[in-house]
Scaffold this motif. Structure first.
Motif, mmCIF file in Angstrom:
data_model
loop_
_atom_site.group_PDB
_atom_site.id
_atom_site.type_symbol
_atom_site.label_atom_id
_atom_site.label_comp_id
_atom_site.label_asym_id
_atom_site.label_seq_id
_atom_site.Cartn_x
_atom_site.Cartn_y
_atom_site.Cartn_z
ATOM 1 N N GLY A 74 20.433 7.226 -75.432
ATOM 2 C CA GLY A 74 21.870 6.965 -75.393
ATOM 3 C C GLY A 74 22.682 8.103 -75.974
ATOM 4 N N GLN A 75 22.262 8.604 -77.134
ATOM 5 C CA GLN A 75 22.982 9.711 -77.760
ATOM 6 C C GLN A 75 22.900 10.974 -76.897
ATOM 7 N N MET A 76 21.738 11.193 -76.279
ATOM 8 C CA MET A 76 21.600 12.348 -75.393
ATOM 9 C C MET A 76 22.522 12.227 -74.186
ATOM 10 N N LEU A 77 22.627 11.034 -73.630
ATOM 11 C CA LEU A 77 23.507 10.811 -72.488
ATOM 12 C C LEU A 77 24.947 11.202 -72.819
ATOM 13 N N ILE A 78 25.395 10.766 -73.969
ATOM 14 C CA ILE A 78 26.769 11.070 -74.382
ATOM 15 C C ILE A 78 26.962 12.579 -74.544
ATOM 16 N N GLY A 79 26.020 13.214 -75.240
ATOM 17 C CA GLY A 79 26.129 14.645 -75.488
ATOM 18 C C GLY A 79 26.029 15.476 -74.223
ATOM 19 N N ILE A 80 25.081 15.137 -73.345
ATOM 20 C CA ILE A 80 24.888 15.895 -72.105
ATOM 21 C C ILE A 80 26.079 15.730 -71.178
ATOM 22 N N GLU A 81 26.629 14.515 -71.093
ATOM 23 C CA GLU A 81 27.788 14.285 -70.232
ATOM 24 C C GLU A 81 28.952 15.189 -70.636
ATOM 25 N N LYS A 82 29.207 15.307 -71.924
ATOM 26 C CA LYS A 82 30.301 16.161 -72.400
ATOM 27 C C LYS A 82 30.087 17.616 -71.980
ATOM 28 N N ILE A 83 28.843 18.062 -72.090
ATOM 29 C CA ILE A 83 28.528 19.448 -71.720
ATOM 30 C C ILE A 83 28.696 19.667 -70.220
ATOM 31 N N LEU A 84 28.232 18.722 -69.422
ATOM 32 C CA LEU A 84 28.339 18.867 -67.966
ATOM 33 C C LEU A 84 29.794 18.853 -67.511
ATOM 34 N N LEU A 85 30.602 18.036 -68.138
ATOM 35 C CA LEU A 85 32.024 18.010 -67.796
ATOM 36 C C LEU A 85 32.685 19.352 -68.123
ATOM 37 N N LYS A 86 32.227 19.969 -69.194
ATOM 38 C CA LYS A 86 32.777 21.263 -69.592
ATOM 39 C C LYS A 86 32.268 22.394 -68.700
ATOM 40 N N ALA A 91 24.148 22.271 -60.250
ATOM 41 C CA ALA A 91 22.926 21.472 -60.327
ATOM 42 C C ALA A 91 22.419 21.443 -61.758
ATOM 43 N N VAL A 92 21.596 20.455 -62.024
ATOM 44 C CA VAL A 92 20.928 20.312 -63.321
ATOM 45 C C VAL A 92 19.424 20.324 -63.086
ATOM 46 N N ILE A 106 20.280 11.027 -65.569
ATOM 47 C CA ILE A 106 21.292 9.972 -65.472
ATOM 48 C C ILE A 106 22.685 10.541 -65.681
ATOM 49 N N ALA A 107 22.841 11.377 -66.696
ATOM 50 C CA ALA A 107 24.155 11.966 -66.967
ATOM 51 C C ALA A 107 24.651 12.764 -65.766
ATOM 52 N N ALA A 108 23.762 13.550 -65.172
ATOM 53 C CA ALA A 108 24.154 14.385 -64.032
ATOM 54 C C ALA A 108 24.526 13.543 -62.816
ATOM 55 N N LYS A 109 23.698 12.593 -62.471
ATOM 56 C CA LYS A 109 23.928 11.804 -61.264
ATOM 57 C C LYS A 109 25.178 10.947 -61.374
ATOM 58 N N LYS A 110 25.480 10.468 -62.572
ATOM 59 C CA LYS A 110 26.709 9.694 -62.775
ATOM 60 C C LYS A 110 27.948 10.543 -62.515
ATOM 61 N N LEU A 111 27.790 11.862 -62.672
ATOM 62 C CA LEU A 111 28.902 12.779 -62.430
ATOM 63 C C LEU A 111 28.839 13.420 -61.040
ATOM 64 N N GLY A 112 27.896 12.986 -60.234
ATOM 65 C CA GLY A 112 27.777 13.502 -58.877
ATOM 66 C C GLY A 112 27.193 14.894 -58.793
ATOM 67 N N ILE A 113 26.406 15.283 -59.791
ATOM 68 C CA ILE A 113 25.795 16.611 -59.830
ATOM 69 C C ILE A 113 24.346 16.514 -59.343
ATOM 70 N N LYS A 114 23.938 17.459 -58.518
ATOM 71 C CA LYS A 114 22.562 17.469 -58.013
ATOM 72 C C LYS A 114 21.559 17.662 -59.152
ATOM 73 N N VAL A 115 20.388 17.024 -59.005
ATOM 74 C CA VAL A 115 19.332 17.141 -60.012
ATOM 75 C C VAL A 115 18.045 17.633 -59.378
ATOM 76 N N ILE A 116 17.424 18.605 -60.027
ATOM 77 C CA ILE A 116 16.130 19.149 -59.608
ATOM 78 C C ILE A 116 15.110 18.748 -60.653
ATOM 79 N N HIS A 117 14.073 18.016 -60.246
ATOM 80 C CA HIS A 117 13.038 17.564 -61.175
ATOM 81 C C HIS A 117 11.775 18.383 -60.986
ATOM 82 N N ILE A 118 11.435 19.149 -61.992
ATOM 83 C CA ILE A 118 10.214 19.949 -61.973
ATOM 84 C C ILE A 118 9.083 19.160 -62.622
ATOM 85 N N GLU A 119 7.968 19.087 -61.920
ATOM 86 C CA GLU A 119 6.794 18.287 -62.285
ATOM 87 C C GLU A 119 7.004 16.840 -61.856
#
Length: 359
Positions: A74-86, A91-92, A106-119
């Protein structure tokens, strides 16, 4: 210039990111912003990796650790969202299966940002593992899934994720890291010399999974097996903070030689010089293979089943008897480690696929 944000939080992610960050820097087609969630906060499990491996210093460090799964995510979600908005990236990139991975996607997709998952695509089929939940959730909503093996691709297909534009077998990026950094490790690490460890005359062990550290019976059984092995061959264990706390809390004494967590160069040196590996780590299983060492997996299952199927590793759970039997089996066994299980030039392949998403 297009921008990507890379989310990191744990030791294996730093190692993998080092490969891709170096390629991104070389081609100068994308700007990379690195976010360190702080999930691994011990200096020897975090800061030293950025220094040794010449990874660009994180622009942001959220310093989120020492929390339960919900609080941490939860804390990571809040922090990452702020960074992505800035930062407003195109892509993430997320790696592996940690809480940092899940929060990032989750933070990226909620903001409509593409996500690349490695592994992507790895499965233990053990829903008691927090990592398994993180993997499934991350793969379900990511836009590009870079799989290390055919098994990973097949797992995703069974879950209804089979678009050729979305699922790509890229190989294992850890292979590139070991190949690139092994020579540097041989030149820079003095750990084996400092500990007076003779080549092929000690066992390297690591234990950190919650299934093992949170269970007194599992922990006692594992260390009982390690203690038996140590009677005939020295066992060296870089001690994870979680394991140290569990041993002390349960007054478990051991004959294993424990040392502080080590940086990547020291770990590669230990891998190169040990006789074999005993671990519950997913990453170390493959690093063992790349260093031509057999591996005893202290879990009931493994995501890297090709290692077991090809005779390079055995799963023994927390059973001390099976652990000792596996050691006796592997201590004199020779295997052909030249088989290519995990691809070549993986970082370059991943970079090419990422460009398609970003540019």
């Amino acid at each position: 210039m297009k921008k990507i944000v890379t989310i990191l939080g744990a030791r294996p992610q730093f190692v993998k990111a080092a490969v891709l960050s170096r390629i991104i820097k070389e081609y100068q087609q994308i700007e990379e912003v690195i976010v360190h969630t702080g999930q691994h906060f011990d200096q020897n499990m975090s800061d030293v990796f950025f220094y040794e491996m010449e990874i660009p210093k994180p622009k942001y460090n959220l310093h989120i650790n020492r929390l339960g799964h919900a609080g941490m995510t939860g804390q990571m979600l809040i922090g990452i969202e702020k960074i992505l908005l800035k930062e407003q990236p195109s892509a993430v990139i997320v790696y592996g299966d940690t809480n940092s991975t899940l929060a990032g996607v989750i933070a990226a997709k909620k903001l409509g940002i593409k996500v690349i998952h490695i592994e992507a695509g790895l499965r233990s089929f053990n829903m008691n593992m927090p990592e398994e939940i993180n993997r499934i959730a991350t793969d379900a909503i990511s836009d590009l899934l870079l799989c290390p093996t055919d098994v990973g691709v097949a797992n995703l297909k069974k879950e209804g994720i089979n678009s050729s534009n979305k699922v790509v077998k890229s190989g294992d990026i850890m292979k590139d890291a070991v190949a690139y950094y092994s020579q540097m490790a041989n030149e820079k690490s003095t750990l084996c010399k400092d500990l007076r460890l003779e080549k092929d005359n000690f066992v390297l062990a690591t234990i950190h999974r919650q299934d093992n550290t949170n269970s007194i019976s599992n922990l006692k059984s594992i260390f009982s097996g390690l203690d038996q092995i140590s009677k005939t061959c020295s066992v060296i264990m870089p001690l994870h903070p979680r394991t140290k706390i569990a041993l002390e809390a349960n007054s478990i004494k051991t004959a294993v030689t424990t040392i502080a967590p080590v940086g990547y160069f020291d770990m590669l040196s230990l891998l190169n010089n040990c006789k074999l590996v005993i671990t519950d780590s997913g990453g170390l299983q493959k690093e063992s293979y790349y260093n031509k060492k057999h591996c005893i997996i202290v879990r009931e299952e493994t995501e890297w089943i090709e290692l077991v199927e090809n005779g390079f590793a055995k799963t023994v759970g927390s059973n001390s008897l099976k652990l000792v039997e596996a050691f006796d089996y592997f201590k004199s066994k020779t295997s052909d480690f030249s088989k290519n299980l995990y691809g070549e030039n993986v970082g370059e392949k991943m970079y090419a696929e990422i460009l398609k998403q970003v540019l």
